[in-house]
Design a protein around this motif. Structure first.
Motif, PDB file in Angstrom:
ATOM      1  N   CYS A  28     -76.819 -51.165 109.334  1.00  0.00           N
ATOM      2  CA  CYS A  28     -75.610 -51.149 110.165  1.00  0.00           C
ATOM      3  C   CYS A  28     -74.826 -52.456 110.072  1.00  0.00           C
ATOM      4  CB  CYS A  28     -75.952 -50.815 111.609  1.00  0.00           C
ATOM      5  SG  CYS A  28     -76.974 -52.043 112.462  1.00  0.00           S
ATOM      6  N   GLY A  29     -75.386 -53.475 109.428  1.00  0.00           N
ATOM      7  CA  GLY A  29     -74.642 -54.716 109.247  1.00  0.00           C
ATOM      8  C   GLY A  29     -73.373 -54.528 108.439  1.00  0.00           C
ATOM      9  N   GLY A  30     -73.298 -53.456 107.656  1.00  0.00           N
ATOM     10  CA  GLY A  30     -72.105 -53.194 106.862  1.00  0.00           C
ATOM     11  C   GLY A  30     -71.172 -52.180 107.496  1.00  0.00           C
ATOM     12  N   PHE A  31     -71.414 -51.807 108.749  1.00  0.00           N
ATOM     13  CA  PHE A  31     -70.598 -50.795 109.416  1.00  0.00           C
ATOM     14  C   PHE A  31     -69.272 -51.376 109.883  1.00  0.00           C
ATOM     15  CE2 PHE A  31     -73.905 -47.451 110.945  1.00  0.00           C
ATOM     16  CZ  PHE A  31     -74.304 -47.269 109.630  1.00  0.00           C
ATOM     17  N   SER A  32     -68.250 -50.540 109.900  1.00  0.00           N
ATOM     18  CA  SER A  32     -66.967 -50.918 110.488  1.00  0.00           C
ATOM     19  C   SER A  32     -67.086 -50.936 112.007  1.00  0.00           C
ATOM     20  CB  SER A  32     -65.886 -49.920 110.083  1.00  0.00           C
ATOM     21  OG  SER A  32     -66.138 -48.650 110.686  1.00  0.00           O
ATOM     22  N   ARG A  33     -66.044 -51.469 112.666  1.00  0.00           N
ATOM     23  CA  ARG A  33     -66.049 -51.510 114.127  1.00  0.00           C
ATOM     24  C   ARG A  33     -66.134 -50.098 114.711  1.00  0.00           C
ATOM     25  NH1 ARG A  33     -63.955 -54.792 118.353  1.00  0.00           N
ATOM     26  NH2 ARG A  33     -64.696 -53.815 120.272  1.00  0.00           N
ATOM     27  N   GLY A  34     -65.402 -49.163 114.116  1.00  0.00           N
ATOM     28  CA  GLY A  34     -65.447 -47.795 114.611  1.00  0.00           C
ATOM     29  C   GLY A  34     -66.817 -47.163 114.433  1.00  0.00           C
ATOM     30  N   MET A  35     -67.483 -47.440 113.297  1.00  0.00           N
ATOM     31  CA  MET A  35     -68.816 -46.892 113.072  1.00  0.00           C
ATOM     32  C   MET A  35     -69.818 -47.481 114.053  1.00  0.00           C
ATOM     33  SD  MET A  35     -68.912 -46.812 108.891  1.00  0.00           S
ATOM     34  CE  MET A  35     -70.528 -46.047 108.776  1.00  0.00           C
ATOM     35  N   LEU A  36     -69.671 -48.763 114.363  1.00  0.00           N
ATOM     36  CA  LEU A  36     -70.567 -49.384 115.350  1.00  0.00           C
ATOM     37  C   LEU A  36     -70.364 -48.766 116.732  1.00  0.00           C
ATOM     38  CD1 LEU A  36     -70.395 -53.146 114.307  1.00  0.00           C
ATOM     39  CD2 LEU A  36     -72.368 -51.616 114.112  1.00  0.00           C
ATOM     40  N   GLN A  37     -69.113 -48.441 117.065  1.00  0.00           N
ATOM     41  CA  GLN A  37     -68.852 -47.796 118.347  1.00  0.00           C
ATOM     42  C   GLN A  37     -69.526 -46.425 118.400  1.00  0.00           C
ATOM     43  OE1 GLN A  37     -66.626 -49.721 120.457  1.00  0.00           O
ATOM     44  NE2 GLN A  37     -67.642 -48.508 122.022  1.00  0.00           N
TER      45      GLN A  37
ATOM     46  N   PRO B 254     -64.159 -47.853 125.361  1.00  0.00           N
ATOM     47  CA  PRO B 254     -64.790 -47.454 124.094  1.00  0.00           C
ATOM     48  C   PRO B 254     -63.870 -47.481 122.888  1.00  0.00           C
ATOM     49  CG  PRO B 254     -64.350 -45.533 125.466  1.00  0.00           C
ATOM     50  CD  PRO B 254     -64.074 -46.736 126.315  1.00  0.00           C
ATOM     51  N   ALA B 255     -62.546 -47.468 123.088  1.00  0.00           N
ATOM     52  CA  ALA B 255     -61.636 -47.392 121.931  1.00  0.00           C
ATOM     53  C   ALA B 255     -60.629 -48.525 121.900  1.00  0.00           C
ATOM     54  CB  ALA B 255     -60.907 -46.046 121.941  1.00  0.00           C
ATOM     55  N   ALA B 256     -60.818 -49.536 122.740  1.00  0.00           N
ATOM     56  CA  ALA B 256     -59.779 -50.544 122.932  1.00  0.00           C
ATOM     57  C   ALA B 256     -59.452 -51.334 121.674  1.00  0.00           C
ATOM     58  CB  ALA B 256     -60.189 -51.496 124.054  1.00  0.00           C
ATOM     59  N   ALA B 257     -60.453 -51.673 120.883  1.00  0.00           N
ATOM     60  CA  ALA B 257     -60.220 -52.559 119.739  1.00  0.00           C
ATOM     61  C   ALA B 257     -60.235 -51.828 118.404  1.00  0.00           C
ATOM     62  CB  ALA B 257     -61.261 -53.674 119.730  1.00  0.00           C
ATOM     63  N   LEU B 258     -60.119 -50.507 118.435  1.00  0.00           N
ATOM     64  CA  LEU B 258     -60.213 -49.730 117.210  1.00  0.00           C
ATOM     65  C   LEU B 258     -58.829 -49.427 116.644  1.00  0.00           C
ATOM     66  CD1 LEU B 258     -62.974 -47.164 118.213  1.00  0.00           C
ATOM     67  CD2 LEU B 258     -63.240 -49.415 117.158  1.00  0.00           C
TER      68      LEU B 258
ATOM     69  N   VAL C  33     -63.459 -41.667 118.301  1.00  0.00           N
ATOM     70  CA  VAL C  33     -64.187 -41.889 119.553  1.00  0.00           C
ATOM     71  C   VAL C  33     -63.699 -40.927 120.635  1.00  0.00           C
ATOM     72  CG1 VAL C  33     -64.584 -43.544 121.422  1.00  0.00           C
ATOM     73  CG2 VAL C  33     -64.807 -44.277 119.039  1.00  0.00           C
ATOM     74  N   LEU C  34     -62.397 -40.711 120.725  1.00  0.00           N
ATOM     75  CA  LEU C  34     -61.872 -39.793 121.732  1.00  0.00           C
ATOM     76  C   LEU C  34     -62.349 -38.364 121.478  1.00  0.00           C
ATOM     77  CD1 LEU C  34     -58.222 -41.109 122.138  1.00  0.00           C
ATOM     78  CD2 LEU C  34     -60.140 -41.433 123.701  1.00  0.00           C
ATOM     79  N   ASP C  35     -62.399 -37.972 120.215  1.00  0.00           N
ATOM     80  CA  ASP C  35     -62.910 -36.641 119.888  1.00  0.00           C
ATOM     81  C   ASP C  35     -64.370 -36.507 120.302  1.00  0.00           C
ATOM     82  OD1 ASP C  35     -60.480 -35.865 118.857  1.00  0.00           O
ATOM     83  OD2 ASP C  35     -61.056 -36.153 116.756  1.00  0.00           O
TER      84      ASP C  35
ATOM     85  N   PHE D 259     -65.643 -43.334 131.819  1.00  0.00           N
ATOM     86  CA  PHE D 259     -65.239 -44.394 130.911  1.00  0.00           C
ATOM     87  C   PHE D 259     -63.987 -45.090 131.403  1.00  0.00           C
ATOM     88  CE2 PHE D 259     -62.460 -41.251 128.892  1.00  0.00           C
ATOM     89  CZ  PHE D 259     -61.416 -42.004 128.361  1.00  0.00           C
ATOM     90  N   SER D 260     -63.909 -46.380 131.084  1.00  0.00           N
ATOM     91  CA  SER D 260     -62.772 -47.188 131.491  1.00  0.00           C
ATOM     92  C   SER D 260     -61.857 -47.406 130.304  1.00  0.00           C
ATOM     93  CB  SER D 260     -63.247 -48.544 132.035  1.00  0.00           C
ATOM     94  OG  SER D 260     -63.794 -49.335 130.992  1.00  0.00           O
TER      95      SER D 260
END
Length: 309
Positions: free
Chosen positions: A136-145, A165-169, A177-179, A192-193
């Motif tokens: 997971c060190g090579g995951f994108s921010r969205g994949m980590l979420q 959950p989606a603020a920085a994506l 994430v929304l789906d 969720f906030s």
């Protein structure tokens, strides 16, 4: 902690709320972060807690999951702490672990029996099955979420709490994430906030609006959108628009005129009756070249601005 007046009781025959707070307050070094918050999260809801940065959203969620202590008030969870999962706004994992190992470890940490199928199911649910054996060190921010969501869901929570959950994506990551949040409807209660109003409107059936540590509104999304926003019309015109905007803003029955793209205006009015009798005349007097006029759809952004001044 002292209890304030109880929030409204659920309707007859309805399941009791999964989260109830009474008079909840939090003060940091003399600064009030939360004040008299009576939160009610219905069982099975997708509840969106919305407010600007600094409204107290993270503080409230942290108290609910036991990471912080309230200064006053009470929290009643209808489930045990082992049935509550939290995904922070920036989930992080040991970079050498694969996604499958992260999820398997998360399951063991909540005391559930090992289950390769449960791990695989969580990875499929979050659309990470193809990356299951990648570090997971090579995951994108969205994949980590999404990996954070998988690690939470493998523990079979009754209540899932997501902090921004989606603020920085990027837009694609936010959509993913929304789906996923929408897909969880019926599987678990989601709280969720977010400060992204469009995200909350898309996936939530219940909304709470928090500002300055106070809960200004909570209830079904449809009730908020139907009952709070001032009436408005979408006016589509041919260029130029500047003179038309000035004429509308000068009308005493017009509250706000907003540009919506190159050829549209959103005109918020004092009443529908006044708009129906005056809008066409005002546009004609201003020399507007009108393409169309229609009632504007109410959205959460306009309701939020109205509630928060």
């Amino acid at each position: 902690m002292t209890a304030a007046a109880s929030p409204p009781a659920p309707a007859a025959g309805a399941a009791p709320p999964i989260v109830t707070t009474r008079g909840l307050g939090k003060v940091y070094a003399g600064v009030t972060a939360l004040a008299d918050v009576d939160l009610v999260v219905p069982r099975g809801a997708v509840y969106g807690l919305v407010g600007p940065n600094g409204a107290g959203k993270t503080t409230l969620l942290s108290i609910l999951v036991g990471l912080r202590q309230a200064t006053s008030g009470s929290v009643d969870l209808a489930v045990g702490p082992e049935r509550v999962a939290l995904v922070p706004d920036t989930p992080s994992f040991e970079p050498w672990l694969t996604a499958r190992e992260v999820v398997a470890l998360a399951r063991s940490l909540v005391g559930l029996a090992p289950s390769a199928e449960a791990v695989s199911s969580a990875l499929r649910l979050t659309r990470l099955a193809d990356a299951a054996d990648r570090a997971c060190g090579g995951f994108s921010r969205g994949m980590l979420q999404r990996l954070g969501l998988a690690a939470a869901m493998v523990g079979e929570p009754t209540l899932l709490v997501l902090d921004e959950p989606a603020a920085a994506l990027d837009p694609a990551g936010r959509r993913d994430v929304l789906d996923l949040v929408a897909d969880l409807r019926g599987r678990t209660t989601v709280l969720f906030s977010s400060h992204i109003l469009a995200d909350v409107q898309q996936v939530c059936d219940t909304i709470g609006i928090l500002r300055g540590g106070r809960l200004l509104f909570q209830g079904p999304t449809r009730d908020l959108l139907a009952g709070k926003a001032a009436p408005a019309f979408t006016v589509r015109l041919r260029q130029p628009l500047d003179g038309v905007v000035a004429a509308l803003e000068a009308a005493p029955w017009v509250h706000v005129v907003e540009r919506d793209g190159l050829d549209r205006l959103r005109v918020t009015v004092a009443s529908v009756d006044l708009a129906e009798s005056e809008l066409v005349r005002t546009l004609a007097d201003a020399g507007a070249r009108v393409v169309g006029i229609a009632p504007a759809e109410v959205d959460l952004e306009h309701v939020f601005l109205e509630l928060t001044g």
